[in-house]
Every structure is written in C-alpha cells, then in structure tokens.
Design an enzyme around this catalytic site. Structure first.
Site, PDB file in Angstrom:
ATOM      1  N   GLU A 122       9.383   1.838  10.880  1.00  0.00           N
ATOM      2  CA  GLU A 122      10.469   2.786  10.574  1.00  0.00           C
ATOM      3  C   GLU A 122       9.829   4.163  10.579  1.00  0.00           C
ATOM      4  O   GLU A 122       9.040   4.482   9.678  1.00  0.00           O
ATOM      5  CB  GLU A 122      11.051   2.504   9.180  1.00  0.00           C
ATOM      6  CG  GLU A 122      11.751   1.173   9.045  1.00  0.00           C
ATOM      7  CD  GLU A 122      13.099   1.139   9.716  1.00  0.00           C
ATOM      8  OE1 GLU A 122      13.540   2.184  10.258  1.00  0.00           O
ATOM      9  OE2 GLU A 122      13.712   0.067   9.722  1.00  0.00           O
TER      10      GLU A 122
ATOM     11  N   LYS B  34       0.878  -1.188   0.000  1.00  0.00           N
ATOM     12  CA  LYS B  34       0.000   0.000   0.000  1.00  0.00           C
ATOM     13  C   LYS B  34       0.904   1.223   0.000  1.00  0.00           C
ATOM     14  O   LYS B  34       1.443   1.625   1.036  1.00  0.00           O
ATOM     15  CB  LYS B  34      -0.859  -0.061   1.264  1.00  0.00           C
ATOM     16  CG  LYS B  34      -2.102   0.813   1.361  1.00  0.00           C
ATOM     17  CD  LYS B  34      -2.019   2.215   0.924  1.00  0.00           C
ATOM     18  CE  LYS B  34      -2.032   3.296   1.951  1.00  0.00           C
ATOM     19  NZ  LYS B  34      -1.852   4.631   1.331  1.00  0.00           N
TER      20      LYS B  34
ATOM     21  N   GLU C   6       9.741  17.080  13.759  1.00  0.00           N
ATOM     22  CA  GLU C   6      10.192  16.715  12.420  1.00  0.00           C
ATOM     23  C   GLU C   6       9.496  17.599  11.385  1.00  0.00           C
ATOM     24  O   GLU C   6       8.276  17.601  11.282  1.00  0.00           O
ATOM     25  CB  GLU C   6       9.860  15.245  12.134  1.00  0.00           C
ATOM     26  CG  GLU C   6      10.471  14.779  10.837  1.00  0.00           C
ATOM     27  CD  GLU C   6      10.121  13.337  10.510  1.00  0.00           C
ATOM     28  OE1 GLU C   6       8.945  12.951  10.651  1.00  0.00           O
ATOM     29  OE2 GLU C   6      11.030  12.598  10.103  1.00  0.00           O
TER      30      GLU C   6
ATOM     31  N   CYS D 186      13.951  10.649   6.130  1.00  0.00           N
ATOM     32  CA  CYS D 186      13.739  10.347   7.552  1.00  0.00           C
ATOM     33  C   CYS D 186      15.006  10.576   8.359  1.00  0.00           C
ATOM     34  O   CYS D 186      14.955  11.018   9.492  1.00  0.00           O
ATOM     35  CB  CYS D 186      13.262   8.923   7.711  1.00  0.00           C
ATOM     36  SG  CYS D 186      14.319   7.748   6.862  1.00  0.00           S
TER      37      CYS D 186
HETATM   38  P1  NAP Z   1       2.459   8.879   6.878  1.00  0.00           P
HETATM   39  O1  NAP Z   1       1.529   9.989   6.724  1.00  0.00           O
HETATM   40  O2  NAP Z   1       2.564   8.206   8.203  1.00  0.00           O
HETATM   41  O3  NAP Z   1       2.058   7.815   5.751  1.00  0.00           O
HETATM   42  C1  NAP Z   1       2.803   6.647   5.508  1.00  0.00           C
HETATM   43  C2  NAP Z   1       1.892   5.606   4.904  1.00  0.00           C
HETATM   44  O4  NAP Z   1       0.897   5.235   5.852  1.00  0.00           O
HETATM   45  C3  NAP Z   1       1.139   6.086   3.671  1.00  0.00           C
HETATM   46  O5  NAP Z   1       0.992   5.008   2.774  1.00  0.00           O
HETATM   47  C4  NAP Z   1      -0.201   6.501   4.250  1.00  0.00           C
HETATM   48  O6  NAP Z   1      -1.242   6.493   3.308  1.00  0.00           O
HETATM   49  C5  NAP Z   1      -0.395   5.421   5.293  1.00  0.00           C
HETATM   50  N1  NAP Z   1      -1.300   5.783   6.379  1.00  0.00           N
HETATM   51  C6  NAP Z   1      -1.695   7.019   6.769  1.00  0.00           C
HETATM   52  N2  NAP Z   1      -2.533   6.921   7.827  1.00  0.00           N
HETATM   53  C7  NAP Z   1      -2.657   5.602   8.105  1.00  0.00           C
HETATM   54  C8  NAP Z   1      -3.373   4.868   9.097  1.00  0.00           C
HETATM   55  N3  NAP Z   1      -4.117   5.479  10.012  1.00  0.00           N
HETATM   56  N4  NAP Z   1      -3.271   3.521   9.085  1.00  0.00           N
HETATM   57  C9  NAP Z   1      -2.507   2.891   8.185  1.00  0.00           C
HETATM   58  N5  NAP Z   1      -1.815   3.531   7.214  1.00  0.00           N
HETATM   59  C10 NAP Z   1      -1.875   4.874   7.190  1.00  0.00           C
HETATM   60  O7  NAP Z   1       3.949   9.290   6.492  1.00  0.00           O
HETATM   61  P2  NAP Z   1       4.400  10.093   5.184  1.00  0.00           P
HETATM   62  O8  NAP Z   1       4.005  11.517   5.382  1.00  0.00           O
HETATM   63  O9  NAP Z   1       3.973   9.366   3.959  1.00  0.00           O
HETATM   64  O10 NAP Z   1       5.980   9.947   5.250  1.00  0.00           O
HETATM   65  C11 NAP Z   1       6.774  10.801   5.978  1.00  0.00           C
HETATM   66  C12 NAP Z   1       7.161  10.169   7.307  1.00  0.00           C
HETATM   67  O11 NAP Z   1       7.829   8.939   7.075  1.00  0.00           O
HETATM   68  C13 NAP Z   1       8.148  11.013   8.073  1.00  0.00           C
HETATM   69  O12 NAP Z   1       7.789  11.042   9.431  1.00  0.00           O
HETATM   70  C14 NAP Z   1       9.454  10.262   7.907  1.00  0.00           C
HETATM   71  O13 NAP Z   1      10.407  10.471   8.905  1.00  0.00           O
HETATM   72  C15 NAP Z   1       9.007   8.860   7.870  1.00  0.00           C
HETATM   73  N6  NAP Z   1      10.014   8.015   7.228  1.00  0.00           N
HETATM   74  C16 NAP Z   1      10.739   7.149   8.000  1.00  0.00           C
HETATM   75  C17 NAP Z   1      11.731   6.361   7.412  1.00  0.00           C
HETATM   76  C18 NAP Z   1      12.547   5.402   8.227  1.00  0.00           C
HETATM   77  O14 NAP Z   1      13.198   4.547   7.639  1.00  0.00           O
HETATM   78  N7  NAP Z   1      12.545   5.512   9.553  1.00  0.00           N
HETATM   79  C19 NAP Z   1      11.952   6.457   6.043  1.00  0.00           C
HETATM   80  C20 NAP Z   1      11.196   7.346   5.297  1.00  0.00           C
HETATM   81  C21 NAP Z   1      10.208   8.113   5.899  1.00  0.00           C
HETATM   82  P3  NAP Z   1      -1.700   7.885   2.603  1.00  0.00           P
HETATM   83  O15 NAP Z   1      -0.547   8.344   1.825  1.00  0.00           O
HETATM   84  O16 NAP Z   1      -2.849   7.461   1.765  1.00  0.00           O
HETATM   85  O17 NAP Z   1      -2.070   8.826   3.707  1.00  0.00           O
END
Ligand code: NAP
Length: 479
Positions: free
Chosen positions: A249, A174, A382, A283
């Site tokens: 992650e 997804k 962040e 990240c």
């Molecule tokens: P996000 O808003 O948490 O979304 C990540 C994924 O989860 C997307 O596919 C999103 O779908 C889905 N999602 C959203 N709400 C959900 C829920 N309630 N239940 C299940 N899935 C859900 O994060 P993002 O804005 O895409 O990415 C940025 C974040 O990722 C930052 O905090 C960054 O630090 C972190 N990150 C961490 C790493 C690591 O390796 N630690 C690497 C890269 C990024 P939708 O897009 O449809 O909302």
C-alpha cells in the site's frame, strides 16, 4: 513513561545490542520515552519465535477459538480507548478528536470484522466427476511481517494484523520509528486477549536495517507493507530472492474533481477535509483539486473561507482539528515543497508557513496553491502534508485526462449532481477508490488499495483474506 522493549516470543526484552532511540512528541518537541532499537539478530529471534508459534498451539487452535481472541483484541482496545488514543496523539501529533473517535474505534472494528471471518473463509468441494473427490483447504501463509508507516500507526497495523491472525498466521509487526508506541500497546493487548506466545511479535528500530532484514529473511513468508513507493520497490527487490508473497500500500496524489453542477458548499467542505484531515499526512489525501473553470472563483472563495478557520492548535485539546506535523524532518520536507511551488509559479493563496503553538511544536498552516499546472512538481510528487494544489479544468474529458496524469492511482473523488457524469468519471479514473460527493470514507468491509505505483493487493474486506491464505487442492481417487 518507562522505556519500551521488544515483544519476542511472548517476552518483553531489550535489544540484543542494548541500544535505544527516543520517540518525540511533535507538539511539544519533548522526548516521550526511549524505545529498544532491535538488531538483525533480534529479527532472527522474532522470526524463530513466530515460526515456533505457528507450529505450536496456534496452528492447531480451532478457527472459532482464534476468532474469539481476535474479537477480544477489538474489545480490549475499546476498553482502553482513552489511553491508546492519548498515546497515538502524543506520538504522531494528530488531534485527540481523531485518535479517540476515529483511529482507535475503527481499529477495534477492524479486529471484530476479521474475527467473524475466522470461521467463514473456507475451502470448496469441486465437482470433477464420479471418479474423484476434489476439495480445497484454505491455509495460512505462515509468518507475516507487517511493516507500517507513521501516519495511522495503529490503524494501518490493524489492517494487516487482524486478517493475518484471523486466518491463522503469526505476525512480526515493525512500526515506523517516529511512532512506535501504539504498536507496542497493541502487542500488550494481544497478550491480554490470550494470543499464545510468539503469535504476535513487535520489533522496533530502523527500517533500513531491521525492515530490510525482514524482507530478506528466508523464514518470513509474507511481507505486508504500507509506506512510500520507493521503499515498496526496494522491499519487492529484497523479497524476490525468497519469492515472498508481498502486498504493498504505497503513496498517492489523489485527484478531487469539482464540476460546476456540484453542491459547491458540500464540495468545498469535502475539498478541505480531503486534504487537511490528518494534517494531509494521509495516503489518500485529495492533494490535487481540479475545479471546473466556470465556477473557479466562486468555489475558491468558499474553500478559502473554510481554510482560514482551520488553524493548528494543541492536539490534546478536544476542539483541535489541525494538529502537529509528525516530526521536524517531515515539516522541513513540506516547507521545501512550498518553496518549490512558489518557484514553479503557482499562486500561494493561503498558509505557506510553519507556526508554534504555545512557543513549541512542529506546526504548519493549511496551505493552498492556486493556478497550478498539473506538470508542476507540487502536482506530481507526494508532499504528504497540508498542501493543496488547485488546477482548473474545462470538461469531463479534460478532468479525466488530468486526474489520470500521474504515476499514482490510490484514490479519487468527484463532485457533481449529474449521476451519469459521476459514474462516467468513476469508470474512467485509474484509482483504487472513487468517492462520489464525499471524501475519506472507509470501512473494514470495503477493500482499499492502489492502481499503478500506489501498490498492489487490497487491504480490508474479503479481498484481504486472499492475501493471508493459500489454497491447497486435495484429490481423492474414488475408483
Ligand atoms: P516509509 O518511509 O516508506 O516507511 C514505512 C515503513 O517502512 C516504516 O516502518 C519504515 O521504518 C520502514 N522502512 C523504511 N525503509 C525500509 C526498507 N528499506 N526496508 C524495509 N522497511 C523500511 O513511509 P512513511 O514515511 O513511514 O509513510 C508515509 C508513506 O506511506 C507515504 O508515501 C504514504 O502515501 C504511504 N501510505 C500509504 C498508505 C496506503 O494505504 N496506500 C497508507 C498510509 C501511508 P522507519 O520508520 O524506521 O524508517
């Protein structure tokens, strides 16, 4: 580009509701195409397809044949590198230089690294005593739901899909709604590589409904998630009811520490790459820069002269090193943080505003704040954009204390010519990765993951294999 469908059970299908949503190119503000918006019913179909595939030919395929298919996925990605890189850049806004020479090749490498493990990660015989024969089997966990973010859409999918497939699991991927195109392409490539129907499914749609439905579904055995810390927490809560295996992650606010005895030119380059690579939508971005007070001015001159040269430009131009922010909403969030920084009293010394390129797009100038206090929101939260908070420090203990004063613990870096100081810092910092005199180095063989609220579990390397297998112990009576 024609509208894109869901991949369920080996077939490309419309959403059961018939609904779609657009995916936008952030550099042009134009729609690229429409994407099928999956429903909870589609999630259920995907879970059933993944379960059936697990019990079908995939479950009985030899590890060697499985490994060959996973290897082939990497090979096909490189055959199509230009096409896949262009999709990534159009959807995410990152420079084509990054997609073409980093994201896609590193993704291919990840598949080929894990392909090799298919035949090598195995059980053990355990010397219990003369009356028993005791051994363990390494078995797949089952149906894995991989939920991924928008910053490295293809690469972070590979970090989950490659080890999951190599270990014999089936997958429902997804992707983030802002950047679904390369995940769908990966689905096509998996089919072309010869994965049996239903082994790899790709469903697109809002995380709040279909991501949540995956986390709640009793037919999903494991969730592999990358995204925001708060989303990770809600996935943990949902997964608790069915006691899913979960790896997370999450976010970061990584410290990048420059001592006075460092090679200051190298450190200035590292500080710039540390925060501005990938537009700061990384990240592990070195978003908190700690500079030893006695070289502060000298160092800032070096850093700022680099930053002034780094200006946003058309991501499709091979010379561009600073692309477009992924979406308007994200750009507005970053601008809000820039405002917060100013109100908190930090000194804005570079950037701080949005720009257009050719009259279009969501671009931000690389932004540097100086004289930041580690307690300010711009130093603690962040931002996930090209914004650097610079904080002075006095000695090793001060640097370590400030570096660790955060809820996060994903990555860190230290710049010094003193090897003892470097290792002392590496030991004391609470982060899953420490870079010494470098930044942003990754390899499929080297584990990556977070301390504290940056998550748990380690992706990449041998460690990831533990997360996609379970151990069965077998006792045989020899008396
Ligand atoms: P996000 O808003 O948490 O979304 C990540 C994924 O989860 C997307 O596919 C999103 O779908 C889905 N999602 C959203 N709400 C959900 C829920 N309630 N239940 C299940 N899935 C859900 O994060 P993002 O804005 O895409 O990415 C940025 C974040 O990722 C930052 O905090 C960054 O630090 C972190 N990150 C961490 C790493 C690591 O390796 N630690 C690497 C890269 C990024 P939708 O897009 O449809 O909302």
């Amino acid at each position: 580009m024609t509208a894109r469908k869901l991949l369920i059970g080996g077939k490309w299908v419309d959403s059961s509701s018939g609904k779609t949503f657009p995916t936008i190119n952030p550099a042009t503000e134009e729609k690229i195409t429409d994407i099928a918006e999956a429903t909870v019913e589609d999630v259920d179909r995907a879970v059933k397809a993944a379960r059936a595939a697990l019990e079908g030919p995939w479950g009985s395929m030899s590890a060697k044949d499985r490994g060959k298919i996973v290897w082939k996925i990497g090979e096909l990605l490189m055959h199509k590198v230009d096409e896949v890189a262009s999709l990534e850049t159009a959807d995410n806004g990152k420079p084509i230089f990054e997609s073409r020479y980093i994201d896609v090749p590193v993704t291919a490498d990840c598949f080929q690294y894990y392909a090799g493990w298919a035949t090598k990660f195995c059980g053990e015989t355990i010397p219990i005593g003369p009356n028993s024969f005791n051994y363990t089997l390494r078995e797949p966990i089952g149906v894995v739901a991989a939920i991924t973010p928008w910053n490295f859409p293809l690469l972070l999918a590979a970090w989950k899909v490659a080890p999951a497939l190599a270990m014999g699991n089936t997958v429902i991927l997804k992707p983030a709604s802002w950047t679904p195109l390369t995940a769908l392409k990966l689905g096509e490539i998996c089919q072309e590589a010869g994965l049996p129907d239903g082994v790899m499914n790709v469903i697109t749609g809002p995380g709040g409904t279909i991501g949540m439905a995956l986390a709640n579904h009793p037919g999903v055995d494991k969730i592999a998630f990358t995204g925001e810390t708060n989303t990770g927490k809600s996935i943990m809560k949902s997964g608790a009811d069915t006691l899913k295996k979960i790896s997370l992650e999450l976010g970061g606010k990584s410290p990048n520490v420059v001592f006075a005895d460092a090679d200051l030119d190298a450190a200035a380059k590292g500080a710039s790459i540390g925060i501005f690579y990938g537009k700061g939508e990384v990240c592990a971005a070195g978003s908190r820069l700690f500079v030893e007070a006695k070289v502060h001015e000298q160092f800032m001159d070096k850093l700022l002269s680099r930053v002034e040269k780094l200006q946003p430009a058309d991501p499709m131009d091979p010379k561009t090193r600073m692309g477009a922010i992924v979406a308007k909403k994200q750009m507005d969030k970053v601008l809000e943080y820039i405002d917060i920084g100013k109100k908190e009293g930090a000194k804005l010394v570079s950037g701080g505003e949005s720009v257009k390129v050719g009259g279009k797009g969501y671009y931000l100038k690389p932004t540097v704040f100086d004289q930041v206090d580690n307690k300010m929101r711009i130093a603690q939260e962040e931002i996930f954009g090209p914004v650097l908070a610079t904080i002075p420090f006095n000695d090793v203990d001060d640097a370590v204390a400030k570096a660790n004063d955060t809820i996060y613990g994903l990555a860190s870096a230290v710049w010094t010519r003193d090897i003892k100081k470097a290792h002392a810092f590496a030991k004391k910092v609470k982060a899953g990765t420490v870079w010494i005199n470098t930044y942003n180095q990754y390899d499929a063989a080297s584990p990556f993951g977070g301390y504290k609220q940056s998550g748990y579990g380690r992706e990449l390397g041998i460690q990831a294999l533990e997360m996609y297998t379970q151990t069965k112990t077998v006792w045989v009576d020899l008396t």
